[in-house]
Scaffold this active site. Structure first.
Site, PDB file in Angstrom:
ATOM      1  CE  LYS A  23      49.366  38.099  73.260  1.00  0.00           C
ATOM      2  NZ  LYS A  23      49.995  36.977  72.527  1.00  0.00           N
ATOM      3  NE  ARG A  93      53.020  34.284  74.885  1.00  0.00           N
ATOM      4  CZ  ARG A  93      53.617  33.937  76.010  1.00  0.00           C
ATOM      5  NH1 ARG A  93      54.333  34.833  76.674  1.00  0.00           N
ATOM      6  NH2 ARG A  93      53.505  32.705  76.479  1.00  0.00           N
ATOM      7  N   GLY A 102      46.523  32.735  66.822  1.00  0.00           N
ATOM      8  CA  GLY A 102      47.210  31.781  65.964  1.00  0.00           C
ATOM      9  C   GLY A 102      47.818  32.378  64.713  1.00  0.00           C
ATOM     10  CG  MET A 104      50.264  37.855  64.959  1.00  0.00           C
ATOM     11  SD  MET A 104      50.569  38.367  63.262  1.00  0.00           S
ATOM     12  CE  MET A 104      51.729  39.671  63.547  1.00  0.00           C
ATOM     13  NE  ARG A 337      43.126  35.962  73.253  1.00  0.00           N
ATOM     14  CZ  ARG A 337      43.969  35.331  72.448  1.00  0.00           C
ATOM     15  NH1 ARG A 337      44.927  35.992  71.848  1.00  0.00           N
ATOM     16  NH2 ARG A 337      43.865  34.045  72.228  1.00  0.00           N
ATOM     17  CG  HIS A 455      45.419  27.107  65.128  1.00  0.00           C
ATOM     18  ND1 HIS A 455      44.883  26.687  63.928  1.00  0.00           N
ATOM     19  CD2 HIS A 455      45.841  28.373  64.930  1.00  0.00           C
ATOM     20  CE1 HIS A 455      45.004  27.654  63.039  1.00  0.00           C
ATOM     21  NE2 HIS A 455      45.581  28.681  63.617  1.00  0.00           N
ATOM     22  NE  ARG A 562      20.138  40.613  41.752  1.00  0.00           N
ATOM     23  CZ  ARG A 562      20.093  40.188  43.016  1.00  0.00           C
ATOM     24  NH1 ARG A 562      19.088  39.423  43.441  1.00  0.00           N
ATOM     25  NH2 ARG A 562      21.039  40.515  43.868  1.00  0.00           N
ATOM     26  CD  GLU A 745      23.144  49.799  37.487  1.00  0.00           C
ATOM     27  OE1 GLU A 745      23.625  48.748  37.942  1.00  0.00           O
ATOM     28  OE2 GLU A 745      22.014  49.871  36.987  1.00  0.00           O
ATOM     29  CB  SER A 764      18.588  51.780  44.339  1.00  0.00           C
ATOM     30  OG  SER A 764      19.104  50.632  44.964  1.00  0.00           O
ATOM     31  CB  CYS A 831      20.209  47.363  45.776  1.00  0.00           C
ATOM     32  SG  CYS A 831      20.587  47.955  44.119  1.00  0.00           S
ATOM     33  CE1 TYR A 851      17.202  50.395  49.612  1.00  0.00           C
ATOM     34  CE2 TYR A 851      16.013  52.470  49.814  1.00  0.00           C
ATOM     35  CZ  TYR A 851      16.520  51.436  49.023  1.00  0.00           C
ATOM     36  OH  TYR A 851      16.351  51.447  47.663  1.00  0.00           O
TER      37      TYR A 851
END
Length: 875
Positions: A23, A93, A102, A104, A337, A455, A562, A745, A764, A831, A851
């Protein structure tokens, strides 16, 4: 030289956003561009950080800089703070570096006291305006700074209007407002035990502190967690000369957007109120007029507004959300903004801005929040069901989408209902920042008050949640938890309703929904994202239906299939249980032979659905007790079904029970004990691949061994898999390429990834379990204490939702580097659910993974996040 903490608007510009907040930077930029901005100054985000470092106090150096900036601003505007004859009033503000609508707190008309209000009345010749401004200030200051609930003041206003027999605040005269000021001050003293502060500088410093405090209020913390905003950024504070929209019928205030924030259409969109202050528009206390009507009421101000609005959009190269005030016919801009917008609008605006030559395709990537796409990927109402449904009320279509669920009237009740598995529609007279958690879990939001920029509307659009606002046709009783529709029918807590955020219609039942269709701007935009990104996006899918959904959303393979999910199906669970209770290898193989054709069929269906894209299939992972009943009644029934005694089956069930099953006999450990399970699954995978390849496909299956922590574990299971696979290929006489890899994992696997890579052709990263084991948290139980971690600032976000880049991320980076040293062509992916989290996707791009894999509905989110990672890392 001491550090600078305070900047006049004329001393800064748009490049200083991190220091003076969004702002403040935009006010400074508009000042630099010569637009009509009430002048003032910004207290920096560094001052906020210092405030917390100093034990929540503003030090003398910062106070002195604020006083100096105030004196300079007084010279600019030609008025004096606290002066009865020529009073200077300000607004205070907040302004974080990213917009937090909304979240602050704001204070207007600061500087008024019992004496200054009289001077203001004399100076303006408008006593009603002066006392209206004073009563607003008392109410805001009391609420925001002193924590006296706003509702207590609202009650006094309602009582006075009732006594006077009027409907609107504007119908109260000067004497009424004088009386109200006295009542407000009496209420303040009753609540706080001391008189309302009269010293303007004390009011200002207390207000600055309140804005700093509001950075850490519960709703701001929740909003930051939902939007990945770091807690250490802090907020700036903007102190700005007041201009008044409540000085009479030649004054007004409004909020407007340069494009429609719901549809993205290039048309001026907004609302205003004459003789009002900004809070009236945003809070939805009065229903405003559309911005187009301003042209009839004040044509000159409207023409100037349109001209500046267009210049601002051209300057920022994005749709602008602007607040303005007209004081006695003169236009002022209070802020601009980049506007919050729906996902639908965000896509249209991004595509249109490229078409208009304002931005590049790369820049367009940053105009859409990845998480926003979620709202485009979920069901809409089924047309036939919609035709049959009765409209019980109509409000404003504040945020598009379809929602059906049970009615709840408070944020807390909505959260509790959602946690118990119910779909929730939050119904409120009007929402406020305190409702953020309830809004976050709701399928839809319905309010009786407020306009398209209230709001409820702004926050719902940002969340991608369906919202119908300003539905004054219904009568809501929040205390007794019911509402009454236009026909007089009563709807109680727990009753079903549906909302259409695109039309504003409310239906008195749960209306059937249908899958979303993605065309037009979505296709164009996502095609650009695919051109730009380097990270592939796969999906986690266990059935052909999920695989097809993911393909439609742009998935480029399956990163996690899975197999255990297939074992729970009704036609095969008896064979699974027969395998578990088997006493010998022969008995176990006999049961597995029954499962083999079922598994083969599963994999054929998935390979076909994926149309030749790579598919990674994880061998059986969960502990075997998950497939058996645990209560005596269920064990007895199953024993009779299987031809076993109760005692025999009970002994098996008890023998499989573990103190900590997530760290127990599961994953590759099952295959070490029972290699015949892995052999059956390997045979099913390879036979399925050979069969579909005979039909013209070119599948290269990827067999993934889970929960490896030691190279010898992996080698033992891999040898069994390879021996089986090679035998099947030889039997068939076909040629087939396949890969064997592992999930990383277990932290030990990450630490020894160079060794693991001698056997694994791909890694993975199973970041769900890796997070669980790195932190030592049970992901099923962590929810019981994580809220305490958020409250006490131990954590800012859920490590199971957003990858912990410092700890878990270090293990991912380390094992990726170690794996590549051993095997330069090793394929690397992720994954866990983190594969669909934008911040985690960017991390995966940065550490060089090939990936990410995520649930089907998060595939477009990951595609966009991967493109954004390329763009932001070029900067």
């Amino acid at each position: 030289m001491s550090q600078k903490y305070v900047y006049l608007f004329s001393e800064a510009d748009a490049s200083m956003k991190n220091l003076i907040g969004g702002k403040g930077a935009n006010l400074a930029e508009m000042t630099r561009l010569g637009f009509p901005v009430p002048q003032g100054f910004t207290v920096s985000t560094e001052a906020c950080t210092k405030y917390y470092e100093d034990g929540e106090m503003i030090n003398a150096e910062i106070m002195a800089q604020i006083e100096d900036a105030l004196a300079k601003t007084e010279e600019i505007v030609g008025k004096k703070f606290g002066d009865v004859n020529n009073p200077f009033l300000v607004s205070v503000r907040s302004g974080a570096r990213v917009s937090m609508p909304g979240m602050m707190d704001t204070i207007l008309n600061l500087g008024l006291n019992d004496q200054v209000v009289k001077g203001l009345a004399d100076l303006t010749g408008n006593e009603r305006f002066a006392y209206d401004s004073y009563r607003r200030f008392i109410q805001m200051f009391s609420d925001v700074v002193m924590e006296v609930p706003k509702s207590k003041f609202e009650r006094l206003i309602d009582e006075m209007k009732e006594a006077k027999g009027v409907q609107m605040d504007t119908e109260l005269d000067a004497n009424d407002l004088k009386e109200m000021v006295e009542k407000f001050k009496a209420l303040f003293k009753q609540e706080k035990g001391f008189d309302f502060p009269q010293e303007p500088k004390q009011q200002m410093f207390e207000s600055v502190k309140a804005v700093f405090r509001s950075w850490d209020n519960p709703r701001a913390i929740v909003y930051r967690r939902m939007n990945d905003i770091p807690g250490d950024w802090g907020t700036a504070v903007n102190v700005q000369a007041m201009v008044f929209g409540n000085m009479g019928e030649d004054s007004g205030t409004g909020v407007a957007f340069t494009r429609d924030p719901s549809t993205g259409e290039k048309t001026l969109y907004g609302e205003f109120l004459m003789n009002a202050q900004g809070e009236d528009v945003v809070a939805g206390i009065r229903t405003p007029q559309p911005i187009s009507q301003l042209e009839q009421i004040m044509p000159d101000a409207y023409k100037e507004f349109v001209d500046i609005a267009n210049k601002l959009e051209d300057h920022y190269r994005d749709m602008q959300d602007m607040e303005f005030t007209i004081e006695k016919g003169k236009l002022y801009f209070l802020q601009t903004r980049n506007g919050k917008r729906t996902a639908f609008a965000a896509l249209k605006i991004a595509v249109d801005l490229v078409s208009e030559g304002m931005i590049s395709k790369e820049q367009a990537m940053l105009k859409v929040e990845p998480k926003q796409l979620d709202s485009l990927l979920h069901p809409t109402f089924e047309l036939e069901a919609l035709k049959a449904a009765a409209v019980i009320a109509k409000g404003l279509p504040a945020s598009p989408g379809a929602a059906a669920g049970q009615v709840y009237f408070t944020a807390n009740d909505a959260v509790a209902a959602s946690e118990s598995g119910k779909k929730v529609v939050l119904v409120r007279l009007e929402t406020s920042p305190e409702d953020i958690e309830g809004m976050g879990v709701a399928q839809g939001i319905l309010t009786a008050r407020g306009g398209m920029t209230s709001h409820a509307a702004v926050v719902a659009r940002g969340m991608g949640t369906c919202c119908v606002a300003g539905c004054g046709e219904i009568k809501i009783n929040e205390e007794e938890k019911f509402f009454i529709d236009v026909n007089g029918k009563k709807y109680n807590e727990g009753d079903f309703i549906s909302l259409d955020g695109s039309t504003g219609n409310v239906y008195g039942e749960a209306v059937q929904t249908q899958e979303a269709e993605l065309t037009g701007d979505f296709g164009t935009f996502m095609a650009w994202a695919d051109e730009i990104r380097t990270l592939k996006v796969r999906t986690n899918a266990d059935a052909p239906k999920d695989a097809k959904t993911a393909i439609n959303f742009g998935a480029e393979g399956i990163g996690l299939c899975r197999t255990e999910h297939m074992f729970f199906e009704e036609d095969r669970i008896p064979a699974v249980r027969e395998m578990i209770v088997a006493k010998t290898v022969e008995q176990r193989k006999k049961a597995l032979d029954k499962l083999l054709p079922m598994q083969r069929g599963d994999f054929e269906g998935i390979f076909k659905a994926m149309q030749g894209f790579p598919v990674t299939i994880r061998l059986l992972d969960p502990p075997l007790h998950e497939f058996l009943p645990h209560s005596d009644g269920d064990i007895k029934a199953l024993a009779a079904e299987m031809g076993l005694t109760f005692e025999e089956l009970k002994e098996t069930v008890e023998g499989l029970q573990e103190f900590n099953p997530m760290l127990g006999h599961r994953g590759c450990r099952l295959a070490v004990t029972y290699p015949e399970i892995a052999e059956m699954q390997a045979r099913a995978i390879i036979e399925a691949a050979i069969n579909v390849n005979k039909a013209g496909m070119n599948v290269v299956p990827e067999i993934m061994i889970p929960l490896v922590g030691e190279i010898k574990e992996l080698k033992y299971v891999k040898d069994a898999v390879v021996k089986t696979a090679d035998a099947v290929i030889k039997e068939s006489g076909a040629a087939l390429e396949y890969k064997v890899g592992t999930m990383i994992e277990v932290p030990r696997a990450a630490l020894t990834a160079d060794e693991i890579a001698t056997e694994a052709e791909f890694f993975s990263f199973g970041t769900n379990d890796l997070t669980q084991m790195t932190f030592g948290f049970s992901r099923d139980d962590a929810g019981k204490f994580l809220n305490d971690y958020y409250d006490k600032k131990v954590f800012e976000s859920d490590p199971f939702a957003k990858l912990d880049q410092t700890g878990v991320g270090k293990l991912v980076k380390m094992s990726a580097e170690l794996g590549k040293k051993t095997r330069p062509d090793i394929k690397l992916g992720i994954c866990g659910e983190h594969g669909g989290d934008p911040a985690s996707v960017e991390f995966c791009h940065n550490v060089g993974l090939d990936y990410v894999s995520c649930s089907p509905y998060r595939v477009p989110i990951a595609r966009l996040a991967a493109a954004q990672a390329v763009v932001t890392n070029k900067k």
